[in-house]
Design an enzyme around this catalytic site. Sequence first.
Site, mmCIF file in Angstrom:
data_model
loop_
_atom_site.group_PDB
_atom_site.id
_atom_site.type_symbol
_atom_site.label_atom_id
_atom_site.label_comp_id
_atom_site.label_asym_id
_atom_site.label_seq_id
_atom_site.Cartn_x
_atom_site.Cartn_y
_atom_site.Cartn_z
ATOM 1 N N LYS A 122 -74.469 14.755 -56.929
ATOM 2 C CA LYS A 122 -75.506 15.641 -56.389
ATOM 3 C C LYS A 122 -74.793 16.730 -55.616
ATOM 4 C CE LYS A 122 -80.073 15.595 -56.474
ATOM 5 N NZ LYS A 122 -80.929 14.956 -57.474
HETATM 6 P P1 NAD Z 1 -89.299 21.890 -55.435
HETATM 7 O O1 NAD Z 1 -88.539 22.564 -54.368
HETATM 8 O O2 NAD Z 1 -89.523 22.583 -56.725
HETATM 9 O O3 NAD Z 1 -90.720 21.426 -54.878
HETATM 10 C C1 NAD Z 1 -90.857 20.660 -53.718
HETATM 11 C C2 NAD Z 1 -92.322 20.679 -53.357
HETATM 12 O O4 NAD Z 1 -92.528 19.857 -52.221
HETATM 13 C C3 NAD Z 1 -92.844 22.078 -52.977
HETATM 14 O O5 NAD Z 1 -94.120 22.263 -53.526
HETATM 15 C C4 NAD Z 1 -92.943 22.025 -51.465
HETATM 16 O O6 NAD Z 1 -93.933 22.896 -50.962
HETATM 17 C C5 NAD Z 1 -93.314 20.565 -51.285
HETATM 18 N N1 NAD Z 1 -93.045 20.060 -49.944
HETATM 19 C C6 NAD Z 1 -91.945 20.197 -49.176
HETATM 20 N N2 NAD Z 1 -92.108 19.591 -48.001
HETATM 21 C C7 NAD Z 1 -93.358 19.058 -48.011
HETATM 22 C C8 NAD Z 1 -94.131 18.332 -47.083
HETATM 23 N N3 NAD Z 1 -93.643 18.012 -45.893
HETATM 24 N N4 NAD Z 1 -95.377 17.963 -47.447
HETATM 25 C C9 NAD Z 1 -95.883 18.261 -48.656
HETATM 26 N N5 NAD Z 1 -95.196 18.952 -49.575
HETATM 27 C C10 NAD Z 1 -93.952 19.339 -49.258
HETATM 28 O O7 NAD Z 1 -88.542 20.474 -55.680
HETATM 29 P P2 NAD Z 1 -88.601 19.565 -56.981
HETATM 30 O O8 NAD Z 1 -87.506 19.981 -57.892
HETATM 31 O O9 NAD Z 1 -89.990 19.461 -57.470
HETATM 32 O O10 NAD Z 1 -88.145 18.171 -56.363
HETATM 33 C C11 NAD Z 1 -89.043 17.356 -55.633
HETATM 34 C C12 NAD Z 1 -88.453 15.957 -55.550
HETATM 35 O O11 NAD Z 1 -88.236 15.437 -56.870
HETATM 36 C C13 NAD Z 1 -87.093 15.867 -54.856
HETATM 37 O O12 NAD Z 1 -86.998 14.613 -54.215
HETATM 38 C C14 NAD Z 1 -86.111 15.908 -56.024
HETATM 39 O O13 NAD Z 1 -84.857 15.332 -55.692
HETATM 40 C C15 NAD Z 1 -86.869 15.084 -57.027
HETATM 41 N N6 NAD Z 1 -86.470 15.273 -58.427
HETATM 42 C C16 NAD Z 1 -86.436 16.518 -58.984
HETATM 43 C C17 NAD Z 1 -86.099 16.651 -60.323
HETATM 44 C C18 NAD Z 1 -86.128 17.976 -61.033
HETATM 45 O O14 NAD Z 1 -85.953 18.001 -62.265
HETATM 46 N N7 NAD Z 1 -86.347 19.094 -60.367
HETATM 47 C C19 NAD Z 1 -85.764 15.518 -61.084
HETATM 48 C C20 NAD Z 1 -85.824 14.265 -60.473
HETATM 49 C C21 NAD Z 1 -86.193 14.160 -59.151
#
Ligand code: NAD
Length: 432
Positions: A122
């Site tokens: 990561k």
């Molecule tokens: P992102 O930045 O695209 O979206 C994150 C979302 O969470 C945003 O809508 C933001 O407004 C919201 N958020 C942040 N703090 C918040 C809070 N306190 N309350 C409510 N909403 C809140 O991120 P992402 O890529 O969607 O990743 C989200 C999670 O999924 C992370 O844990 C990431 O590690 C995991 N993940 C992502 C992927 C991927 O392909 N992008 C794959 C596997 C896991």
Amino acid sequence: MTIDTTASPDAPTAPHGTPGARALAAALEQFDAAAAYLGLDPGLRDVLRVPQREFVVRFPVKLDDGSVRVHTGYRVQHNVSRGPAKGGLRYHPQVDLDDVRALAMWMTWKCALVDVPFGGAKGGVSCDPRTMSPKELEAVTRRFATEIEPIIGPDSDIPAPDAGTTAQVMAWIMDTVSMHRGYSVPGVVTGKPVSIGGSAGRADATGQGIVYTIEHAARRLGFGLDGATVAVQGFGNVGEAAARLLHEAGARVVAITDVGGGVMSADGLDVAALGRRFAELGSVAGAPDTEPIDNETLFGLEVDVLVLAALEGQVTAANAGRVRARILAEGANGPTDPSADPILHAAGVSVIPDILCNAGGVIVSYFEWAQNRAALAWTREEVNGRLRSQILSAADAVWQRAAAERIPPRLAAHAIAVERVADATRLRGLYP
Ligand code: NAD
């Protein structure tokens, strides 16, 4: 460029420290539980408990107003016994070394559980992309890519999008590395735009995998997605796709929160309209024909499915007792603190552990990497068919082991993953 050799996850910061320290403490607690359950050899346990390589870089970037800001970036490779390191890059103010260590360790287990030939890594930069112009974002990305270039590559370590990064960010990294090498290196990152070697279906893959694992869990509980009620925390790469695809599968999405607030409608939200609003304004808050809702209220809604798709450590011992959902789907990494697990288990909440639930992203990243190596382009139907079969065979393995050994699904998932990584590490032996 420096290699940080001072910090050791042997001595994680107290759980009450930074969010990153809490995430690392959670990851280590989960690993220790699996290692104890498996009776893992103490030497092997020590090897798997720490990241193999930690890279910390500091680099200056010129801002639009002419001033210079020094950023700190990280790339941690936890274990590469099963193949090249794989894992996303996060741009977020909370990113620190402990956070990245935790996320890298979870990637090792995730890749092993869904049986893709990768180790875990990561990375990220401590910054707030919401306050940066596109030009500043590109400058940070290109310089960060240059700094970590010595350790990334199609055969060594392949970054992908995570919170705060996008397909465009991956395109800039791919271009930067390609410019330095003098030829195109599409396989250095996954999650690229399709027009430059990305895979059909990658943008929605994490959300699609979440839907497949929810369908699988719901079937075991005797209900289907058609008409099921859903609440979603987080509306980014993962949460938006999960909400949209659940809606398309017939579910009624009744509540969504993001960092700017939340919206609720008992009749069901217009997910497509909220997607357009989020893209334009950066939050769903205040959308017409909705009522406001906060996270704590969302966690306590009586819904069939609660999807956590924001950040780590959201459900803890302090609020786990509020959860009324039948299924808690961990779209985010580490959204449930280990202190919450016994409370959710006792309440009969069926938790789909993160290393299974959100593995659709890394599965399709593997497909993208394999297509790049073979210069092939699969259709979206082909990608989704392969994704479904790969994630569901991991889901079957988790639920079968949980049932056979009468253990919670999270322990079953970690036991399967740690066993596979331990086996690979043991077979490869110690060098020299
Ligand atoms: P992102 O930045 O695209 O979206 C994150 C979302 O969470 C945003 O809508 C933001 O407004 C919201 N958020 C942040 N703090 C918040 C809070 N306190 N309350 C409510 N909403 C809140 O991120 P992402 O890529 O969607 O990743 C989200 C999670 O999924 C992370 O844990 C990431 O590690 C995991 N993940 C992502 C992927 C991927 O392909 N992008 C794959 C596997 C896991």
